[in-house]
Design a protein around this motif. Sequence first.
Motif, PDB file in Angstrom:
ATOM      1  N   GLU A  28       0.817  -1.438   0.068  1.00 44.17           N
ATOM      2  CA  GLU A  28      -0.268  -0.342   0.249  1.00 44.17           C
ATOM      3  C   GLU A  28       0.915   1.283  -0.058  1.00 44.17           C
ATOM      4  N   HIS A  29       1.920   1.162   0.622  1.00 41.11           N
ATOM      5  CA  HIS A  29       2.798   2.213   1.024  1.00 41.11           C
ATOM      6  C   HIS A  29       4.460   2.556  -0.019  1.00 41.11           C
ATOM      7  N   SER A  30       3.940   1.110  -0.235  1.00 46.06           N
ATOM      8  CA  SER A  30       5.840   1.136  -1.198  1.00 46.06           C
ATOM      9  C   SER A  30       6.078   2.405  -2.466  1.00 46.06           C
ATOM     10  N   PRO A  31       7.016   2.263  -3.471  1.00 49.20           N
ATOM     11  CA  PRO A  31       7.034   3.251  -4.311  1.00 49.20           C
ATOM     12  C   PRO A  31       6.191   2.321  -5.456  1.00 49.20           C
ATOM     13  N   GLY A  32       5.829   3.018  -6.148  1.00 51.05           N
ATOM     14  CA  GLY A  32       4.914   2.543  -7.534  1.00 51.05           C
ATOM     15  C   GLY A  32       6.520   1.713  -8.606  1.00 51.05           C
ATOM     16  N   THR A  33       7.547   1.625  -8.204  1.00 48.98           N
ATOM     17  CA  THR A  33       8.378   1.171  -8.935  1.00 48.98           C
ATOM     18  C   THR A  33       8.085  -0.671  -8.123  1.00 48.98           C
ATOM     19  N   THR A  34       7.881  -0.414  -7.338  1.00 44.83           N
ATOM     20  CA  THR A  34       8.095  -1.972  -6.116  1.00 44.83           C
ATOM     21  C   THR A  34       6.106  -2.421  -6.777  1.00 44.83           C
ATOM     22  N   ARG A  35       5.033  -1.615  -6.199  1.00 44.29           N
ATOM     23  CA  ARG A  35       3.878  -1.986  -5.985  1.00 44.29           C
ATOM     24  C   ARG A  35       3.386  -2.732  -7.456  1.00 44.29           C
ATOM     25  N   ARG A  36       4.335  -2.493  -8.941  1.00 44.12           N
ATOM     26  CA  ARG A  36       3.784  -3.310  -9.593  1.00 44.12           C
ATOM     27  C   ARG A  36       4.264  -4.221 -10.313  1.00 44.12           C
ATOM     28  N   TYR A  37       5.240  -4.516  -9.294  1.00 49.44           N
ATOM     29  CA  TYR A  37       5.548  -5.848  -9.234  1.00 49.44           C
ATOM     30  C   TYR A  37       4.380  -6.695  -8.008  1.00 49.44           C
ATOM     31  N   ALA A  38       4.090  -6.162  -7.555  1.00 48.80           N
ATOM     32  CA  ALA A  38       2.963  -6.877  -5.876  1.00 48.80           C
ATOM     33  C   ALA A  38       2.800  -8.300  -5.857  1.00 48.80           C
ATOM     34  N   ARG A  39       2.137  -8.628  -7.673  1.00 50.08           N
ATOM     35  CA  ARG A  39       1.797 -10.248  -7.367  1.00 50.08           C
ATOM     36  C   ARG A  39       2.959 -11.329  -6.889  1.00 50.08           C
ATOM     37  N   HIS A  40       4.149 -10.689  -8.000  1.00 53.24           N
ATOM     38  CA  HIS A  40       5.151 -11.665  -7.215  1.00 53.24           C
ATOM     39  C   HIS A  40       5.781 -11.577  -5.937  1.00 53.24           C
ATOM     40  N   LEU A  41       5.580 -10.356  -5.548  1.00 58.05           N
ATOM     41  CA  LEU A  41       6.285 -10.334  -4.181  1.00 58.05           C
ATOM     42  C   LEU A  41       5.842 -10.184  -2.719  1.00 58.05           C
ATOM     43  N   LEU A  42       4.199 -10.284  -2.795  1.00 59.98           N
ATOM     44  CA  LEU A  42       3.298 -10.439  -1.595  1.00 59.98           C
ATOM     45  C   LEU A  42       3.690 -12.211  -1.117  1.00 59.98           C
ATOM     46  N   GLY A  43       4.123 -11.470  -0.251  1.00 66.28           N
ATOM     47  CA  GLY A  43       3.815 -13.109   1.248  1.00 66.28           C
ATOM     48  C   GLY A  43       5.522 -13.336   0.824  1.00 66.28           C
ATOM     49  N   ARG A  44       6.659 -13.019  -0.158  1.00 66.46           N
ATOM     50  CA  ARG A  44       7.879 -13.120  -0.116  1.00 66.46           C
ATOM     51  C   ARG A  44       8.914 -12.870   1.533  1.00 66.46           C
ATOM     52  N   GLN A  45       9.498 -13.717   1.759  1.00 67.43           N
ATOM     53  CA  GLN A  45      10.380 -13.495   3.152  1.00 67.43           C
ATOM     54  C   GLN A  45      11.713 -13.223   2.867  1.00 67.43           C
ATOM     55  N   GLY A  46      12.129 -12.350   4.102  1.00 70.91           N
ATOM     56  CA  GLY A  46      13.552 -12.258   3.066  1.00 70.91           C
ATOM     57  C   GLY A  46      14.073 -11.318   4.387  1.00 70.91           C
ATOM     58  N   ARG A  74      16.290  -9.363  -6.245  1.00 71.33           N
ATOM     59  CA  ARG A  74      16.220 -10.658  -5.547  1.00 71.33           C
ATOM     60  C   ARG A  74      16.232  -9.089  -3.691  1.00 71.33           C
ATOM     61  N   ARG A  75      16.294  -7.271  -4.707  1.00 68.32           N
ATOM     62  CA  ARG A  75      16.118  -6.493  -3.395  1.00 68.32           C
ATOM     63  C   ARG A  75      15.334  -5.425  -4.200  1.00 68.32           C
ATOM     64  N   TRP A  76      14.307  -5.209  -3.026  1.00 69.41           N
ATOM     65  CA  TRP A  76      13.914  -4.412  -3.195  1.00 69.41           C
ATOM     66  C   TRP A  76      13.482  -3.385  -2.586  1.00 69.41           C
ATOM     67  N   ALA A  77      12.689  -1.748  -2.744  1.00 70.21           N
ATOM     68  CA  ALA A  77      12.384  -1.027  -1.674  1.00 70.21           C
ATOM     69  C   ALA A  77      10.989  -1.366  -1.549  1.00 70.21           C
ATOM     70  N   VAL A  78      10.348  -1.376  -0.577  1.00 66.58           N
ATOM     71  CA  VAL A  78       9.464  -1.296   0.099  1.00 66.58           C
ATOM     72  C   VAL A  78       8.945  -1.197   1.352  1.00 66.58           C
ATOM     73  N   HIS A  79       8.253   0.137   1.700  1.00 65.79           N
ATOM     74  CA  HIS A  79       7.750   0.696   2.684  1.00 65.79           C
ATOM     75  C   HIS A  79       7.777   0.004   3.848  1.00 65.79           C
ATOM     76  N   TRP A  80       8.304   0.927   5.228  1.00 59.30           N
ATOM     77  CA  TRP A  80       8.082   0.058   6.173  1.00 59.30           C
ATOM     78  C   TRP A  80       6.651  -0.801   6.630  1.00 59.30           C
ATOM     79  N   ARG A  81       6.083   0.379   6.448  1.00 60.55           N
ATOM     80  CA  ARG A  81       4.618  -0.714   6.718  1.00 60.55           C
ATOM     81  C   ARG A  81       4.140  -1.319   6.085  1.00 60.55           C
ATOM     82  N   ASP A  82       4.765  -1.655   5.005  1.00 57.92           N
ATOM     83  CA  ASP A  82       4.095  -2.555   4.147  1.00 57.92           C
ATOM     84  C   ASP A  82       4.806  -4.212   4.699  1.00 57.92           C
ATOM     85  N   LEU A  83       5.812  -4.438   5.620  1.00 58.74           N
ATOM     86  CA  LEU A  83       6.235  -5.372   5.964  1.00 58.74           C
ATOM     87  C   LEU A  83       5.903  -5.615   6.744  1.00 58.74           C
TER      88      LEU A  83
END
Length: 181
Positions: A28-46, A74-83
Amino acid sequence: MTTTASSEQTVMRTPKEVGNRIEIARMEHSPGTTRRYARHLLGRQGVTVGVVLSGSVALVKLDGDPYDFPQGCRRWAVHWRDLDVIEPAAQGTREGAIPYRVGLSLAKGRALQHAVMLNQDPHELGEEVIEPDHGQALCGEQVRCPPVCGWSLQFLPTVAAACPACVEQVVGSQAEREEAR
């Protein structure tokens, strides 16, 4: 710290620390370039490996083979509130890691580098934000925290232009962490 159950694991709201074991819970809060790949990234751990955009975004290194990710990244910019944090960072997770960014002040015509907490976010503290690139140093001085290409520069107590009061506090906190081990 709020905890919720998620697929048999205890998940906590994210404290902003490098070394946290995390799961991407929402986009919800991550940069648009990361949100574009949400379906590939949601639920992933790291693991959180860095702090960008003056502390508002975590650089996350995700588990798995690079070929499993969009663009092989493998490295993505994700907003803290989305983690969600699965496991907080252990003390001493990153050898020599200093959880402070650089803040600058001008003293007698030369720049002085100060230590500013990485997780200092005036929005979350309920304070009015006059200028987003400003912060309060450990020594108490109001300083400017210049982002460099969206990254926060790490404070190094060994730099000649480092504020002596900030260095004393940083070095003292590192010694306390080492004694606790």
